[in-house]
Design a protein around this motif. Structure first.
Motif, PDB file in Angstrom:
ATOM      1  N   VAL A   7     -17.697  -2.698 -18.786  1.00  0.00           N
ATOM      2  CA  VAL A   7     -16.952  -2.300 -17.591  1.00  0.00           C
ATOM      3  C   VAL A   7     -17.202  -0.813 -17.354  1.00  0.00           C
ATOM      4  CG1 VAL A   7     -14.660  -1.942 -16.589  1.00  0.00           C
ATOM      5  CG2 VAL A   7     -15.151  -4.044 -17.847  1.00  0.00           C
ATOM      6  N   ASN A   8     -17.546  -0.433 -16.128  1.00  0.00           N
ATOM      7  CA  ASN A   8     -17.777   0.968 -15.800  1.00  0.00           C
ATOM      8  C   ASN A   8     -16.468   1.742 -15.811  1.00  0.00           C
ATOM      9  OD1 ASN A   8     -20.609   1.227 -15.351  1.00  0.00           O
ATOM     10  ND2 ASN A   8     -20.388   0.113 -13.428  1.00  0.00           N
ATOM     11  N   LEU A   9     -16.409   2.813 -16.630  1.00  0.00           N
ATOM     12  CA  LEU A   9     -15.246   3.693 -16.662  1.00  0.00           C
ATOM     13  C   LEU A   9     -15.615   5.063 -16.103  1.00  0.00           C
ATOM     14  CD1 LEU A   9     -13.518   3.016 -20.122  1.00  0.00           C
ATOM     15  CD2 LEU A   9     -13.059   1.962 -17.905  1.00  0.00           C
ATOM     16  N   ASP A  24     -10.745  13.313  -0.684  1.00  0.00           N
ATOM     17  CA  ASP A  24     -11.204  12.184   0.133  1.00  0.00           C
ATOM     18  C   ASP A  24     -10.163  11.737   1.145  1.00  0.00           C
ATOM     19  OD1 ASP A  24     -13.556  12.320  -1.220  1.00  0.00           O
ATOM     20  OD2 ASP A  24     -13.346  10.420  -2.285  1.00  0.00           O
ATOM     21  N   CYS A  25      -8.908  12.049   0.896  1.00  0.00           N
ATOM     22  CA  CYS A  25      -7.867  11.714   1.871  1.00  0.00           C
ATOM     23  C   CYS A  25      -7.887  12.655   3.068  1.00  0.00           C
ATOM     24  CB  CYS A  25      -6.486  11.766   1.216  1.00  0.00           C
ATOM     25  SG  CYS A  25      -6.170  10.388   0.081  1.00  0.00           S
ATOM     26  N   HIS A  26      -8.614  13.776   2.941  1.00  0.00           N
ATOM     27  CA  HIS A  26      -8.688  14.744   4.032  1.00  0.00           C
ATOM     28  C   HIS A  26      -9.990  14.649   4.835  1.00  0.00           C
ATOM     29  CE1 HIS A  26      -5.041  16.909   3.164  1.00  0.00           C
ATOM     30  NE2 HIS A  26      -5.388  17.093   1.911  1.00  0.00           N
ATOM     31  N   THR A  27     -10.961  13.955   4.330  1.00  0.00           N
ATOM     32  CA  THR A  27     -12.253  13.914   5.002  1.00  0.00           C
ATOM     33  C   THR A  27     -12.175  13.106   6.287  1.00  0.00           C
ATOM     34  OG1 THR A  27     -12.970  11.913   3.832  1.00  0.00           O
ATOM     35  CG2 THR A  27     -13.458  14.033   2.786  1.00  0.00           C
ATOM     36  N   GLY A  28     -13.147  13.336   7.173  1.00  0.00           N
ATOM     37  CA  GLY A  28     -13.207  12.576   8.414  1.00  0.00           C
ATOM     38  C   GLY A  28     -13.916  11.251   8.257  1.00  0.00           C
ATOM     39  N   LEU A  29     -14.236  10.891   7.013  1.00  0.00           N
ATOM     40  CA  LEU A  29     -14.915   9.624   6.773  1.00  0.00           C
ATOM     41  C   LEU A  29     -13.958   8.459   7.020  1.00  0.00           C
ATOM     42  CD1 LEU A  29     -16.791  10.508   3.452  1.00  0.00           C
ATOM     43  CD2 LEU A  29     -17.749  10.436   5.764  1.00  0.00           C
ATOM     44  N   PRO A  30     -14.495   7.299   7.373  1.00  0.00           N
ATOM     45  CA  PRO A  30     -13.635   6.130   7.580  1.00  0.00           C
ATOM     46  C   PRO A  30     -12.865   5.788   6.312  1.00  0.00           C
ATOM     47  CG  PRO A  30     -15.866   5.705   8.386  1.00  0.00           C
ATOM     48  CD  PRO A  30     -15.919   6.987   7.623  1.00  0.00           C
ATOM     49  N   ARG A  31     -11.656   5.285   6.478  1.00  0.00           N
ATOM     50  CA  ARG A  31     -10.870   4.824   5.337  1.00  0.00           C
ATOM     51  C   ARG A  31     -11.542   3.582   4.768  1.00  0.00           C
ATOM     52  NH1 ARG A  31      -4.564   5.906   6.518  1.00  0.00           N
ATOM     53  NH2 ARG A  31      -4.777   7.918   7.560  1.00  0.00           N
ATOM     54  N   GLN A  32     -11.785   3.610   3.460  1.00  0.00           N
ATOM     55  CA  GLN A  32     -12.591   2.544   2.860  1.00  0.00           C
ATOM     56  C   GLN A  32     -11.830   1.675   1.859  1.00  0.00           C
ATOM     57  OE1 GLN A  32     -16.720   3.619   1.853  1.00  0.00           O
ATOM     58  NE2 GLN A  32     -16.303   5.660   2.684  1.00  0.00           N
ATOM     59  N   ASN A  33     -10.516   1.837   1.768  1.00  0.00           N
ATOM     60  CA  ASN A  33      -9.723   0.989   0.871  1.00  0.00           C
ATOM     61  C   ASN A  33     -10.271   0.995  -0.551  1.00  0.00           C
ATOM     62  OD1 ASN A  33      -8.281   0.262   3.196  1.00  0.00           O
ATOM     63  ND2 ASN A  33      -9.529  -1.554   3.544  1.00  0.00           N
ATOM     64  N   HIS A  34     -10.603   2.177  -1.053  1.00  0.00           N
ATOM     65  CA  HIS A  34     -11.137   2.264  -2.412  1.00  0.00           C
ATOM     66  C   HIS A  34     -10.080   1.821  -3.423  1.00  0.00           C
ATOM     67  CE1 HIS A  34     -14.926   3.940  -1.393  1.00  0.00           C
ATOM     68  NE2 HIS A  34     -14.498   5.138  -1.069  1.00  0.00           N
ATOM     69  N   CYS A  35     -10.389   0.786  -4.187  1.00  0.00           N
ATOM     70  CA  CYS A  35      -9.487   0.330  -5.243  1.00  0.00           C
ATOM     71  C   CYS A  35      -9.763   1.107  -6.522  1.00  0.00           C
ATOM     72  CB  CYS A  35      -9.665  -1.164  -5.493  1.00  0.00           C
ATOM     73  SG  CYS A  35      -9.040  -2.220  -4.170  1.00  0.00           S
ATOM     74  N   VAL A  36      -8.690   1.558  -7.161  1.00  0.00           N
ATOM     75  CA  VAL A  36      -8.786   2.328  -8.397  1.00  0.00           C
ATOM     76  C   VAL A  36      -7.824   1.721  -9.409  1.00  0.00           C
ATOM     77  CG1 VAL A  36      -8.409   4.582  -9.478  1.00  0.00           C
ATOM     78  CG2 VAL A  36      -9.386   4.451  -7.168  1.00  0.00           C
ATOM     79  N   SER A  37      -8.317   1.488 -10.617  1.00  0.00           N
ATOM     80  CA  SER A  37      -7.476   0.942 -11.678  1.00  0.00           C
ATOM     81  C   SER A  37      -7.414   1.914 -12.850  1.00  0.00           C
ATOM     82  CB  SER A  37      -8.039  -0.395 -12.176  1.00  0.00           C
ATOM     83  OG  SER A  37      -7.341  -0.827 -13.327  1.00  0.00           O
ATOM     84  N   ALA A  38      -6.204   2.128 -13.376  1.00  0.00           N
ATOM     85  CA  ALA A  38      -6.065   2.813 -14.657  1.00  0.00           C
ATOM     86  C   ALA A  38      -6.198   1.735 -15.737  1.00  0.00           C
ATOM     87  CB  ALA A  38      -4.721   3.520 -14.742  1.00  0.00           C
ATOM     88  N   SER A  59     -15.655  -4.684  -8.881  1.00  0.00           N
ATOM     89  CA  SER A  59     -15.610  -4.407  -7.443  1.00  0.00           C
ATOM     90  C   SER A  59     -14.868  -3.106  -7.129  1.00  0.00           C
ATOM     91  CB  SER A  59     -14.934  -5.566  -6.698  1.00  0.00           C
ATOM     92  OG  SER A  59     -13.531  -5.586  -6.931  1.00  0.00           O
ATOM     93  N   PHE A  60     -14.191  -2.519  -8.116  1.00  0.00           N
ATOM     94  CA  PHE A  60     -13.373  -1.340  -7.871  1.00  0.00           C
ATOM     95  C   PHE A  60     -14.223  -0.077  -7.730  1.00  0.00           C
ATOM     96  CE2 PHE A  60      -8.701  -2.160  -9.144  1.00  0.00           C
ATOM     97  CZ  PHE A  60      -8.704  -3.363  -8.455  1.00  0.00           C
ATOM     98  N   HIS A  61     -13.709   0.856  -6.966  1.00  0.00           N
ATOM     99  CA  HIS A  61     -14.365   2.160  -6.780  1.00  0.00           C
ATOM    100  C   HIS A  61     -14.406   2.924  -8.094  1.00  0.00           C
ATOM    101  CE1 HIS A  61     -15.611   5.792  -4.713  1.00  0.00           C
ATOM    102  NE2 HIS A  61     -14.527   6.444  -5.107  1.00  0.00           N
ATOM    103  N   TRP A  62     -13.261   2.978  -8.773  1.00  0.00           N
ATOM    104  CA  TRP A  62     -13.177   3.592 -10.101  1.00  0.00           C
ATOM    105  C   TRP A  62     -12.318   2.726 -11.009  1.00  0.00           C
ATOM    106  CZ3 TRP A  62     -10.886   8.795  -8.030  1.00  0.00           C
ATOM    107  CH2 TRP A  62     -11.908   9.581  -7.468  1.00  0.00           C
TER     108      TRP A  62
END
Length: 255
Positions: A7-9, A24-38, A59-62
């Motif tokens: 699993v990628n960590l 990334d919450c401030h950028t003008g990029l489209p919202r991409q629903n990045h999933c992040v798991s601890a 499938s998660f971003h991080w």
């Protein structure tokens, strides 16, 4: 990223993860629903046992390294900048560092009333009053229509980050389903962070966390709920990593 039990960590440290999230919450990029798991040892072992859950994590971003065992394995494999990205710490730092910024949050999870308590707690503890709403999921599996309704509530509130505080693997599966309809920057699963930051559950002392003994502390605090998990997870995590280290490299053969 570095692979631990395939699993990628995330391997560049807690401070970088917090800074990237806020940026990334401030950028003008489209919202991409990045999933992040601890993701700690429990999640990594579950991913080995349940291939469909590994697909979710893949499938998660991080996948943030929530526990020291994952960090130790990652560093041994060469990720020298890797640090523990403990879910409650990640939550605390993002909430405190974004308190004076136009970043809106939504809390989803916990026992009835916990998310509302957390909303009050982050205001008192971190000076963050940018919580746009809360939701307590039912114990049963939600329908697609219910997810659509929840997503509409979140989207209408202009939320940037959805925080999910359930348990692994339920919270990661919940996040992946929600991502189909919501329009946010991040959906972050942080496990027991809701209970810790509302002071419903006591956290392990920092020295125990550094020595990767938090599992033992939590077992002593909540033995009935956690003993089966830890009696299985800790030995399995050690065994699976040793098996990976000592397994002979598979040689490809031509037919």
């Amino acid at each position: 990223m570095i692979k631990v039990l395939d699993v990628n960590l995330y391997d560049t440290g807690l401070e970088n993860a917090v800074a990237e999230t806020i940026r990334d919450c401030h950028t003008g990029l489209p919202r991409q629903n990045h999933c992040v798991s601890a993701t700690g040892a429990h999640g990594l072992v579950t991913a080995v046992k349940e291939p469909n859950f590994k697909t979710v994590l893949d499938s998660f971003h991080w996948n943030l390294p929530d526990g020291m065992p994952g960090v130790w394995i990652g560093r041994w494999k060469g990720a020298r900048q890797m640090t523990r990205c403990y879910g409650p710490d990640f939550f605390k730092l993002v909430m405190s560092q974004s308190a004076q910024q136009p970043i809106r949050h939504f809390f989803c999870g916990g026992q009835p009333g916990v998310a509302e308590e957390l909303k009050a707690s982050v205001g008192a503890k971190f000076g963050n009053y940018q919580v746009a709403g809360t939701f307590c999921p039912p114990f049963r599996e939600m329908s697609d229509d219910e997810f659509r309704d929840l997503a509409q509530t979140i989207n209408n509130a202009g939320v940037n980050i959805v925080w999910i505080g359930l348990s692994t693997p339920k919270q990661e599966r919940f996040a992946r389903r929600l991502a189909q309809w919501v329009n946010v920057h991040f959906i972050v699963t942080v496990g027991a962070a809701f209970d810790f930051h509302t002071d419903r559950v006591v956290q392990a002392p920092s020295w125990m966390q550094r020595l990767s003994l938090e599992w033992f502390f939590r077992l002593m605090v909540e033995p009935k709920r956690l003993y089966k998990r830890y009696l299985e997870v800790v030995p399995l995590f050690i065994y699976l990593n040793l098996k990976e280290v000592f397994s002979p490299v598979k040689q490809s053969t031509q037919v």
